[in-house]
Write a protein that holds these residues in place. Structure first.
Motif, short mmCIF file in Angstrom:
data_model
loop_
_atom_site.label_atom_id
_atom_site.label_comp_id
_atom_site.label_asym_id
_atom_site.label_seq_id
_atom_site.Cartn_x
_atom_site.Cartn_y
_atom_site.Cartn_z
N VAL A 58 0.86 -1.17 0.00
CA VAL A 58 0.00 0.00 0.00
C VAL A 58 0.90 1.23 0.00
O VAL A 58 1.78 1.35 0.85
CB VAL A 58 -0.92 0.03 1.24
N THR A 59 0.68 2.12 -0.97
CA THR A 59 1.44 3.37 -1.03
C THR A 59 0.49 4.54 -0.85
O THR A 59 -0.69 4.45 -1.21
CB THR A 59 2.19 3.51 -2.38
N HIS A 60 1.00 5.63 -0.29
CA HIS A 60 0.22 6.86 -0.13
C HIS A 60 1.11 7.97 0.37
O HIS A 60 2.27 7.73 0.73
CB HIS A 60 -0.98 6.66 0.79
N LYS A 61 0.57 9.17 0.42
CA LYS A 61 1.27 10.32 0.99
C LYS A 61 0.71 10.58 2.39
O LYS A 61 -0.44 10.25 2.68
CB LYS A 61 1.08 11.56 0.12
N ALA A 75 7.42 11.20 10.19
CA ALA A 75 7.83 10.74 11.53
C ALA A 75 6.61 10.35 12.36
O ALA A 75 6.62 9.33 13.06
CB ALA A 75 8.64 11.82 12.23
N HIS A 76 5.55 11.14 12.30
CA HIS A 76 4.32 10.81 13.04
C HIS A 76 3.73 9.50 12.52
O HIS A 76 3.33 8.64 13.30
CB HIS A 76 3.30 11.95 12.90
N TRP A 77 3.67 9.35 11.20
CA TRP A 77 3.12 8.14 10.59
C TRP A 77 3.91 6.91 11.02
O TRP A 77 3.33 5.88 11.39
CB TRP A 77 3.11 8.29 9.07
N LEU A 78 5.24 7.02 11.01
CA LEU A 78 6.07 5.88 11.40
C LEU A 78 5.85 5.48 12.86
O LEU A 78 5.86 4.29 13.19
CB LEU A 78 7.56 6.20 11.18
N ASN A 116 7.13 12.97 1.28
CA ASN A 116 6.07 12.53 2.19
C ASN A 116 5.37 11.28 1.65
O ASN A 116 4.27 10.96 2.08
CB ASN A 116 5.06 13.66 2.43
N GLU A 117 6.03 10.58 0.73
CA GLU A 117 5.49 9.34 0.18
C GLU A 117 5.98 8.16 1.00
O GLU A 117 7.17 8.05 1.28
CB GLU A 117 5.91 9.19 -1.29
N LYS A 149 -6.98 9.44 9.29
CA LYS A 149 -6.97 10.85 9.69
C LYS A 149 -5.93 11.08 10.78
O LYS A 149 -5.14 12.03 10.71
CB LYS A 149 -8.36 11.28 10.16
N PHE A 150 -5.90 10.23 11.79
CA PHE A 150 -4.93 10.34 12.88
C PHE A 150 -3.51 10.27 12.35
O PHE A 150 -2.63 11.01 12.79
CB PHE A 150 -5.17 9.23 13.91
N ASP A 151 -3.29 9.38 11.39
CA ASP A 151 -1.94 9.18 10.83
C ASP A 151 -1.57 10.21 9.77
O ASP A 151 -0.44 10.21 9.29
CB ASP A 151 -1.83 7.78 10.23
N GLY A 152 -2.51 11.06 9.38
CA GLY A 152 -2.22 12.07 8.38
C GLY A 152 -2.13 11.52 6.97
O GLY A 152 -1.47 12.08 6.10
N VAL A 153 -2.81 10.41 6.72
CA VAL A 153 -2.81 9.77 5.40
C VAL A 153 -3.68 10.56 4.44
O VAL A 153 -4.76 11.00 4.80
CB VAL A 153 -3.32 8.31 5.51
N HIS A 154 -3.20 10.73 3.22
CA HIS A 154 -3.99 11.35 2.15
C HIS A 154 -4.67 10.21 1.38
O HIS A 154 -4.06 9.61 0.49
CB HIS A 154 -3.09 12.14 1.21
N PRO A 155 -5.92 9.88 1.72
CA PRO A 155 -6.59 8.73 1.11
C PRO A 155 -6.66 8.79 -0.41
O PRO A 155 -6.63 7.75 -1.07
CB PRO A 155 -7.99 8.75 1.72
#
Length: 86
Positions: free
Chosen positions: A6-9, A14-17, A43-44, A71-77
């Protein structure tokens, strides 16, 4: 058991990780979740996971809990791409 990629921006790599949400949301439908970042300050990001039921994974992604985790992880769906091991 096939693997998914799964790929996304994201807003903040750092927050996502550091986020525990992936493990929480995909518990029970995915194993061996690994994270990846594109080098060079992008940011990919990507993740891989081993699954047993694609429909169950899709249900989690499309659920309210899945939306809240993104949303919490800041993912751009709108940038999400899912690849299934062939």
């Amino acid at each position: 058991m096939p693997k998914l990629v799964v790929t996304h921006k994201v807003d903040d790599v750092a927050h996502w990780l550091a986020s525990p949400k992936r493990e929480e949301v995909f518990a029970g439908v995915a194993e061996d979740i690994q994270t990846y970042v594109k080098p060079g300050g992008s940011n990919e990001v990507a993740l891989t996971m081993t699954i047993t039921d694609m429909a169950a994974v899709e249900a989690v992604i499309n659920s309210e809990a899945g939306a809240e985790a993104m949303k919490f992880d800041g993912v751009h769906p709108d940038t999400m791409a899912i690849y299934v091991e062939g």
